[in-house]
Structures are given as C-alpha cells and as structure tokens.
Write a protein that holds these residues in place. Sequence first.
Motif, PDB file in Angstrom:
ATOM      1  N   GLU A   1      -3.206  -7.920   5.551  1.00  0.00           N
ATOM      2  CA  GLU A   1      -3.363  -6.596   4.961  1.00  0.00           C
ATOM      3  C   GLU A   1      -4.467  -5.827   5.679  1.00  0.00           C
ATOM      4  OE1 GLU A   1      -3.549  -5.009   0.525  1.00  0.00           O
ATOM      5  OE2 GLU A   1      -5.305  -6.193   1.059  1.00  0.00           O
ATOM      6  N   ALA A   2      -4.222  -4.564   5.919  1.00  0.00           N
ATOM      7  CA  ALA A   2      -5.249  -3.715   6.523  1.00  0.00           C
ATOM      8  C   ALA A   2      -6.381  -3.520   5.509  1.00  0.00           C
ATOM      9  CB  ALA A   2      -4.657  -2.367   6.912  1.00  0.00           C
ATOM     10  N   PRO A   3      -7.636  -3.495   5.980  1.00  0.00           N
ATOM     11  CA  PRO A   3      -8.756  -3.403   5.039  1.00  0.00           C
ATOM     12  C   PRO A   3      -8.758  -2.130   4.206  1.00  0.00           C
ATOM     13  CG  PRO A   3      -9.528  -3.284   7.314  1.00  0.00           C
ATOM     14  CD  PRO A   3      -8.078  -3.619   7.358  1.00  0.00           C
ATOM     15  N   TRP A   4      -8.206  -1.042   4.752  1.00  0.00           N
ATOM     16  CA  TRP A   4      -8.198   0.195   3.973  1.00  0.00           C
ATOM     17  C   TRP A   4      -7.294   0.098   2.751  1.00  0.00           C
ATOM     18  CZ3 TRP A   4      -3.151   1.378   4.592  1.00  0.00           C
ATOM     19  CH2 TRP A   4      -2.548   1.122   5.819  1.00  0.00           C
TER      20      TRP A   4
ATOM     21  N   ASP B   1     -13.315  -2.014   6.735  1.00  0.00           N
ATOM     22  CA  ASP B   1     -12.583  -0.827   7.186  1.00  0.00           C
ATOM     23  C   ASP B   1     -13.266  -0.200   8.404  1.00  0.00           C
ATOM     24  OD1 ASP B   1     -10.518   1.307   6.875  1.00  0.00           O
ATOM     25  OD2 ASP B   1     -12.286   2.532   6.463  1.00  0.00           O
ATOM     26  N   ARG B   2     -14.602  -0.141   8.380  1.00  0.00           N
ATOM     27  CA  ARG B   2     -15.322   0.412   9.544  1.00  0.00           C
ATOM     28  C   ARG B   2     -15.059  -0.434  10.786  1.00  0.00           C
ATOM     29  NH1 ARG B   2     -19.281   1.200   5.720  1.00  0.00           N
ATOM     30  NH2 ARG B   2     -20.427  -0.648   6.360  1.00  0.00           N
ATOM     31  N   ALA B   3     -15.048  -1.743  10.629  1.00  0.00           N
ATOM     32  CA  ALA B   3     -14.774  -2.631  11.765  1.00  0.00           C
ATOM     33  C   ALA B   3     -13.342  -2.418  12.264  1.00  0.00           C
ATOM     34  CB  ALA B   3     -14.984  -4.088  11.347  1.00  0.00           C
ATOM     35  N   TRP B   4     -12.408  -2.245  11.363  1.00  0.00           N
ATOM     36  CA  TRP B   4     -11.010  -1.993  11.740  1.00  0.00           C
ATOM     37  C   TRP B   4     -10.909  -0.698  12.549  1.00  0.00           C
ATOM     38  CZ3 TRP B   4      -7.393   1.817  10.943  1.00  0.00           C
ATOM     39  CH2 TRP B   4      -6.059   1.471  11.155  1.00  0.00           C
TER      40      TRP B   4
ATOM     41  N   THR C   1     -11.422  -0.555  16.415  1.00  0.00           N
ATOM     42  CA  THR C   1     -10.399  -0.995  17.362  1.00  0.00           C
ATOM     43  C   THR C   1      -9.018  -0.411  17.073  1.00  0.00           C
ATOM     44  OG1 THR C   1      -9.995  -2.971  16.025  1.00  0.00           O
ATOM     45  CG2 THR C   1     -11.582  -3.179  17.833  1.00  0.00           C
ATOM     46  N   HIS C   2      -8.913   0.444  16.059  1.00  0.00           N
ATOM     47  CA  HIS C   2      -7.634   1.057  15.692  1.00  0.00           C
ATOM     48  C   HIS C   2      -7.823   2.558  15.491  1.00  0.00           C
ATOM     49  CE1 HIS C   2      -7.207  -3.166  14.525  1.00  0.00           C
ATOM     50  NE2 HIS C   2      -5.913  -3.014  14.661  1.00  0.00           N
ATOM     51  N   ASP C   3      -6.730   3.248  15.301  1.00  0.00           N
ATOM     52  CA  ASP C   3      -6.771   4.692  15.078  1.00  0.00           C
ATOM     53  C   ASP C   3      -7.145   4.977  13.624  1.00  0.00           C
ATOM     54  OD1 ASP C   3      -6.412   7.413  14.903  1.00  0.00           O
ATOM     55  OD2 ASP C   3      -4.234   7.346  15.195  1.00  0.00           O
TER      56      ASP C   3
ATOM     57  N   LEU D   1      -4.731   7.077  11.303  1.00  0.00           N
ATOM     58  CA  LEU D   1      -3.408   6.573  10.962  1.00  0.00           C
ATOM     59  C   LEU D   1      -2.990   7.151   9.601  1.00  0.00           C
ATOM     60  CD1 LEU D   1      -1.260   4.351  11.838  1.00  0.00           C
ATOM     61  CD2 LEU D   1      -2.478   2.866  10.241  1.00  0.00           C
ATOM     62  N   PRO D   2      -1.782   7.732   9.512  1.00  0.00           N
ATOM     63  CA  PRO D   2      -1.387   8.386   8.254  1.00  0.00           C
ATOM     64  C   PRO D   2      -1.490   7.490   7.017  1.00  0.00           C
ATOM     65  CG  PRO D   2       0.125   9.006   9.992  1.00  0.00           C
ATOM     66  CD  PRO D   2      -0.786   7.959  10.566  1.00  0.00           C
ATOM     67  N   LYS D   3      -1.116   6.218   7.143  1.00  0.00           N
ATOM     68  CA  LYS D   3      -1.210   5.327   5.982  1.00  0.00           C
ATOM     69  C   LYS D   3      -2.670   5.126   5.579  1.00  0.00           C
ATOM     70  CE  LYS D   3       2.979   2.588   6.613  1.00  0.00           C
ATOM     71  NZ  LYS D   3       3.498   1.243   6.854  1.00  0.00           N
ATOM     72  N   ARG D   4      -3.551   5.007   6.570  1.00  0.00           N
ATOM     73  CA  ARG D   4      -4.964   4.830   6.249  1.00  0.00           C
ATOM     74  C   ARG D   4      -5.517   6.099   5.613  1.00  0.00           C
ATOM     75  NH1 ARG D   4      -9.930   6.282   8.105  1.00  0.00           N
ATOM     76  NH2 ARG D   4     -11.585   4.911   7.394  1.00  0.00           N
TER      77      ARG D   4
END
Length: 96
Positions: free
Chosen positions: A5-8, A44-47, A50-52, A55-58
Amino acid sequence: MIAEEAPWAGLARGCEAFAAAAAANDWARAAALMRELEALAAADRAWCATHDPALPKRRAAIAAAHAALESAGVHLLPAHASVAKLLRAWGALPPA
C-alpha cells in the motif's frame, strides 16, 4: 503477490480515523492515532522523494486527509477550550 500500500493511502485512512475518534470524544484513541500519523506522514514524505507527489490518487487521498483533519478541528477546538477553561478555574493556568 500482494501489492504494498502507498503510504498516502494509510495517511488518509489514519486522518479519517482520527476525525472519527475526535467526533466520538475518544481521546485515548485520538492520541494513539496522532502518534501513528507522524510515522505515516514521514513515510509519505519518503515516498515523495522517489515518486511523483502530484499523482492524482495521492492528491485525492491528501485532500481527503486534509478534509478529515478540518472535521476533527471542529471537535478539538471546543474540547481544548473547555479543558483550558477548567484548568483556569482550578488555578492551574493563568487567566486568559
């Protein structure tokens, strides 16, 4: 294979649970969730490093988290004011 699961997503759920605990005056649960939110926000900050982060879902999850925290504030501010008033009446705080 189970996708991680994404942290956001966890952060958004944690904020919703925090708002629900505040609405129910479950301060022990709210305090426990508040401690968890710090770790979720750090993840979430760490994610985002290295990611956008756009991102619309985030973005949708972060907007939902913000709305939940605003909702919690409706319950937390009066509770804080009530406790402060009580502590002033007991002489534990200086007059406002």
